[in-house]
Design a protein around this motif. Sequence first.
Motif, PDB file in Angstrom:
ATOM      1  N   THR A  69      69.956  53.360  31.055  1.00 56.72           N
ATOM      2  CA  THR A  69      70.786  52.412  30.717  1.00 56.72           C
ATOM      3  C   THR A  69      70.802  52.172  29.518  1.00 56.72           C
ATOM      4  O   THR A  69      71.967  52.173  28.473  1.00 56.72           O
ATOM      5  N   ASP A  92      74.790  51.337  38.629  1.00 54.65           N
ATOM      6  CA  ASP A  92      73.660  51.022  39.268  1.00 54.65           C
ATOM      7  C   ASP A  92      73.372  49.858  39.769  1.00 54.65           C
ATOM      8  O   ASP A  92      73.226  48.832  39.039  1.00 54.65           O
ATOM      9  N   MET A 254      61.700  56.647  24.167  1.00 54.89           N
ATOM     10  CA  MET A 254      60.370  56.026  23.756  1.00 54.89           C
ATOM     11  C   MET A 254      59.559  57.056  23.187  1.00 54.89           C
ATOM     12  O   MET A 254      58.050  57.176  23.451  1.00 54.89           O
ATOM     13  N   ARG A 281      63.135  57.910  19.237  1.00 52.76           N
ATOM     14  CA  ARG A 281      61.955  57.226  18.725  1.00 52.76           C
ATOM     15  C   ARG A 281      61.670  55.995  19.520  1.00 52.76           C
ATOM     16  O   ARG A 281      62.607  55.345  19.643  1.00 52.76           O
ATOM     17  N   LYS A 282      60.258  55.693  19.688  1.00 52.65           N
ATOM     18  CA  LYS A 282      60.171  54.255  20.389  1.00 52.65           C
ATOM     19  C   LYS A 282      60.207  53.232  19.198  1.00 52.65           C
ATOM     20  O   LYS A 282      59.876  53.432  18.103  1.00 52.65           O
TER      21      LYS A 282
HETATM   22  N1  ATP Z   1      63.485  54.169  22.315  1.00 49.40           N
HETATM   23  C1  ATP Z   1      62.841  53.162  22.890  1.00 49.40           C
HETATM   24  N2  ATP Z   1      61.786  52.613  22.631  1.00 49.40           N
HETATM   25  C2  ATP Z   1      61.282  51.421  23.003  1.00 49.40           C
HETATM   26  N3  ATP Z   1      61.755  51.045  24.346  1.00 49.40           N
HETATM   27  C3  ATP Z   1      62.445  51.631  24.829  1.00 49.40           C
HETATM   28  C4  ATP Z   1      63.221  52.635  24.301  1.00 49.40           C
HETATM   29  N4  ATP Z   1      64.312  53.216  25.113  1.00 49.40           N
HETATM   30  C5  ATP Z   1      64.069  52.227  26.353  1.00 49.40           C
HETATM   31  N5  ATP Z   1      63.002  51.739  26.220  1.00 49.40           N
HETATM   32  C6  ATP Z   1      62.992  50.558  27.184  1.00 49.40           C
HETATM   33  O1  ATP Z   1      62.201  51.164  28.472  1.00 49.40           O
HETATM   34  C7  ATP Z   1      62.518  50.379  29.305  1.00 49.40           C
HETATM   35  C8  ATP Z   1      63.388  51.012  30.554  1.00 49.40           C
HETATM   36  O2  ATP Z   1      64.822  51.547  29.881  1.00 49.40           O
HETATM   37  P1  ATP Z   1      65.988  51.443  30.715  1.00 49.40           P
HETATM   38  O3  ATP Z   1      66.094  50.293  31.394  1.00 49.40           O
HETATM   39  O4  ATP Z   1      67.096  51.814  29.932  1.00 49.40           O
HETATM   40  O5  ATP Z   1      65.702  52.556  31.646  1.00 49.40           O
HETATM   41  P2  ATP Z   1      66.549  53.093  32.948  1.00 49.40           P
HETATM   42  O6  ATP Z   1      66.016  54.609  33.152  1.00 49.40           O
HETATM   43  O7  ATP Z   1      67.960  52.718  33.002  1.00 49.40           O
HETATM   44  O8  ATP Z   1      65.722  52.221  34.331  1.00 49.40           O
HETATM   45  P3  ATP Z   1      66.062  52.054  35.728  1.00 49.40           P
HETATM   46  O9  ATP Z   1      65.767  53.284  36.501  1.00 49.40           O
HETATM   47  O10 ATP Z   1      65.374  50.871  36.141  1.00 49.40           O
HETATM   48  O11 ATP Z   1      67.798  51.972  35.637  1.00 49.40           O
HETATM   49  C9  ATP Z   1      63.441  49.054  28.914  1.00 49.40           C
HETATM   50  O12 ATP Z   1      62.714  47.778  28.703  1.00 49.40           O
HETATM   51  C10 ATP Z   1      63.813  49.399  27.567  1.00 49.40           C
HETATM   52  O13 ATP Z   1      63.936  48.495  26.572  1.00 49.40           O
END
Ligand code: ATP
Length: 323
Positions: A69, A92, A254, A281-282
């Motif tokens: 996302t 989703d 991350m 990057r995180k």
């Molecule tokens: N580059 C980043 N640095 C720090 N935190 C991050 C980074 N990218 C994503 N996150 C954090 O990781 C978590 C998961 O991200 P996200 O919701 O985008 O994943 P997703 O794959 O869409 O999850 P889901 O499978 O539940 O839909 C979130 O809390 C998001 O803020």
Amino acid sequence: MATVYAMTTLTPLPPLADDLEFLSIVSEWDTEAPHNQWSASTLVPATFRPADPARVFVVTNNKGGVGKTTTAVELAAAWAAMGLRVRLIDADPQNAAITYWLGVEYPEGLPLAQRYNLRHVFLGADPDPQNANAPVREVTLDEATYPTKFENLYVVPCGADLARVEYERTTGTDNTLRYAIAESKMPFDVTVIDASRTMSLVTLACLIAGDDAIIPVKPGALDAQGVLSISDTIAKIQRRENPKLRVAAILTTMWEKTNLAREVEEQAAEDYPDAIVSPIRKTTSVGEAPATHQPTRLHAPRATAVADYGQVARLLLNPVRVA
Ligand SMILES: Nc1ncnc2c1ncn2[C@@H]1O[C@H](COP(=O)(O)OP(=O)(O)OP(=O)(O)O)[C@@H](O)[C@H]1O
Ligand SMILES: [Mg+2]
């Protein structure tokens, strides 16, 4: 009848500052470099071809919480900031995360029953409860596309009811989104789809509608396997339903400097030799952005992840278009 949208002022998404700490771009990995001398870089193989306009990007991985996302929102925001008109599709139903994160601006006075979302594109609008004989009305993707508060950024929302597609399916459902995009009359430059981790019929429809797959991976032992299991799905779809689907980028989200991150990147480059492989990057502010209901690009324009997504967004599209 022309749709009248509420006259809210649109917030422009800021261009990337050019003094950010961008990752270096390389055309091959320096696999010999010892760990202490190795630095994060974005791999753009000589064989990578940037996409032409009107591309459909599908962000996918069957692992949860890997940054799908976030990737969909930040790439969409980066392209919108470049002046491209972007349609972001929330596919989703479990989280409806984009719908929550960015929100949508419904036309003023639009009755609740006419606030369409992705479910309506698949299943049509519910028949009139007052009239037992009323047929289901087809809903186009354009009718389910709404502006957000941000310039150039439009969203097709979804809700938990998107799951109804799974048990109310009709023949041809898997091609619905592909046709809906092809039949759209709205002048979008790019479409970005946030696909669910669940391999549902809707997810299949997203992969069939896509031109370019973007795979976010969170470096971790299990996530390395995650690339492999989505690879099988993608290979199967390329063989059968959608031969034009290509993997355009693998993004290690991350990202922190660890041997594991490096291994995952090397594996990704080996599996997809024509794709961009880049760390994202995180960055703490990425986690804060959804609650502020704006992309990180606006919430924290100098964040490292904003620079990384901005760079990848530029590389993915033909530079002539995004100059
Ligand atoms: N580059 C980043 N640095 C720090 N935190 C991050 C980074 N990218 C994503 N996150 C954090 O990781 C978590 C998961 O991200 P996200 O919701 O985008 O994943 P997703 O794959 O869409 O999850 P889901 O499978 O539940 O839909 C979130 O809390 C998001 O803020
Ligand atoms: Mg998600």
